[in-house]
Design an enzyme around this catalytic site. Structure first.
Site, short mmCIF file in Angstrom:
data_model
loop_
_atom_site.label_atom_id
_atom_site.label_comp_id
_atom_site.label_asym_id
_atom_site.label_seq_id
_atom_site.Cartn_x
_atom_site.Cartn_y
_atom_site.Cartn_z
N ASP A 1 -8.74 -7.06 -4.05
CA ASP A 1 -8.53 -5.82 -3.29
C ASP A 1 -9.76 -4.93 -3.43
O ASP A 1 -10.10 -4.50 -4.53
CB ASP A 1 -7.28 -5.10 -3.79
CG ASP A 1 -6.84 -3.96 -2.89
OD1 ASP A 1 -7.72 -3.23 -2.38
OD2 ASP A 1 -5.63 -3.79 -2.69
N HIS B 1 -7.48 -6.06 0.68
CA HIS B 1 -6.31 -5.18 0.80
C HIS B 1 -5.47 -5.50 2.03
O HIS B 1 -4.23 -5.50 1.95
CB HIS B 1 -6.79 -3.72 0.86
CG HIS B 1 -5.69 -2.72 0.74
ND1 HIS B 1 -5.01 -2.47 -0.44
CD2 HIS B 1 -5.11 -1.90 1.66
CE1 HIS B 1 -4.09 -1.55 -0.25
NE2 HIS B 1 -4.12 -1.19 1.03
N SER C 1 0.84 -1.20 0.00
CA SER C 1 0.00 0.00 0.00
C SER C 1 0.88 1.25 0.00
O SER C 1 1.66 1.44 -0.93
CB SER C 1 -0.96 -0.04 1.20
OG SER C 1 -1.96 0.93 1.09
#
EC number: 3.5.1.9
Length: 268
Positions: free
Chosen positions: A219, A251, A107
């Site tokens: 995700d 995610h 991320s």
């Protein structure tokens, strides 16, 4: 060495976690968490499953694994997250025999990986927007010189990452709430990524043998737009990369995927 927590700075989150280390090992995997620059629920502990898979299930104890934490917004702003990460690297390289380095960033951890590649330009422009006198120019130059001489990577793994914050906000306007927590201006946002910056056009400054872009099809927070933009950016500059997708979970699950951990292990 058994697991250990070590501080590279004076603040609580300026710390690293040693999952596994031996001076005789010739490979080191660094893991860098996400969390939107601000979520205290994300830390180097996110990678416990990956570390356990590599060390316990695959018995690859010949690999050092080290996690980096960094200070979070809103208490600090860009580019201080990046300065913390580079400071952690200096501490690691000064105190441990790392051999060949690879790194996983998830991320905004992947965002930080991209920023590392042009750390001088991104930090200098970010600090101009921040209008701060700390750290000093002398302190920064010492850090920059060390990183320039000592930091290279075998493989960078970009895992469900954010690579163009401006494009992220165009796709997900509601994400403005956490982006504003980390950046002081629109210019700071644009100049934080090579994909959107306007003041620079520099080649990457850190040597990397392999770029691995991975993104879970499950995700729920990030579409394929971000990794596609990054892959195109690299390809347009004749930089080879691998772009892989798979059903690796949502995610906050993707970094726990055994398939992802196996891919990391096989490509170090």
């Amino acid at each position: 060495m058994s697991e250990k927590i070590v501080f590279y700075g004076k603040e609580q989150l300026q710390r690293i976690r040693i999952f596994n280390y031996s001076e005789s090992n010739d490979k080191t995997l660094i893991v860098l968490h996400g969390g939107g620059w601000r979520d205290p629920r994300n830390s180097y502990n996110d990678f416990e499953d990956m570390a356990n898979y590599i060390l316990e299930e695959k018995k690859a104890t010949n690999i050092n694994i080290i996690g980096i934490d960094y200070r979070l917004s809103p208490f600090i702003k860009h580019p201080v997250h990046l300065i913390d990460v580079l400071t952690a690297f200096r501490y690691i390289l000064e105190n441990y025999k790392t051999g060949q380095l690879s790194i996983v960033g998830h991320s905004v951890g992947a965002t930080l990986l991209l920023e590392i590649l042009n750390y001088v330009e991104i930090i200098q422009t970010g600090l101009e927007q921040l209008e701060t006198s700390e750290p000093s120019i002398e302190e920064l130059q010492t850090l920059f010189d060390f990183i320039s001489k000592n930091l290279t990577f075998k493989t960078m793994y970009f895992l469900d990452g954010i690579y163009d914050v401006r494009a992220l906000l165009e796709e997900y306007p509601s994400y403005d709430f956490f982006v504003k927590s980390a950046f002081v201006s629109t210019v700071a946002i644009e100049e934080a990524s090579q994909l959107s910056w306007k003041q620079h056009n520099e080649a990457f400054k850190i040597a990397v043998d392999k770029y691995e872009i991975l993104h879970s099809l499950e995700d729920e927070l990030l579409s394929l737009n971000q990794p596609k933009l990054f892959a195109k950016y690299l390809q347009d500059r004749k930089i080879e990369c691998s772009f892989r997708t798979g059903n690796w979970g949502e995610h906050e699950q993707v970094y726990r995927s055994q398939a992802v951990s196996e891919h990391v292990l096989q490509n170090m």
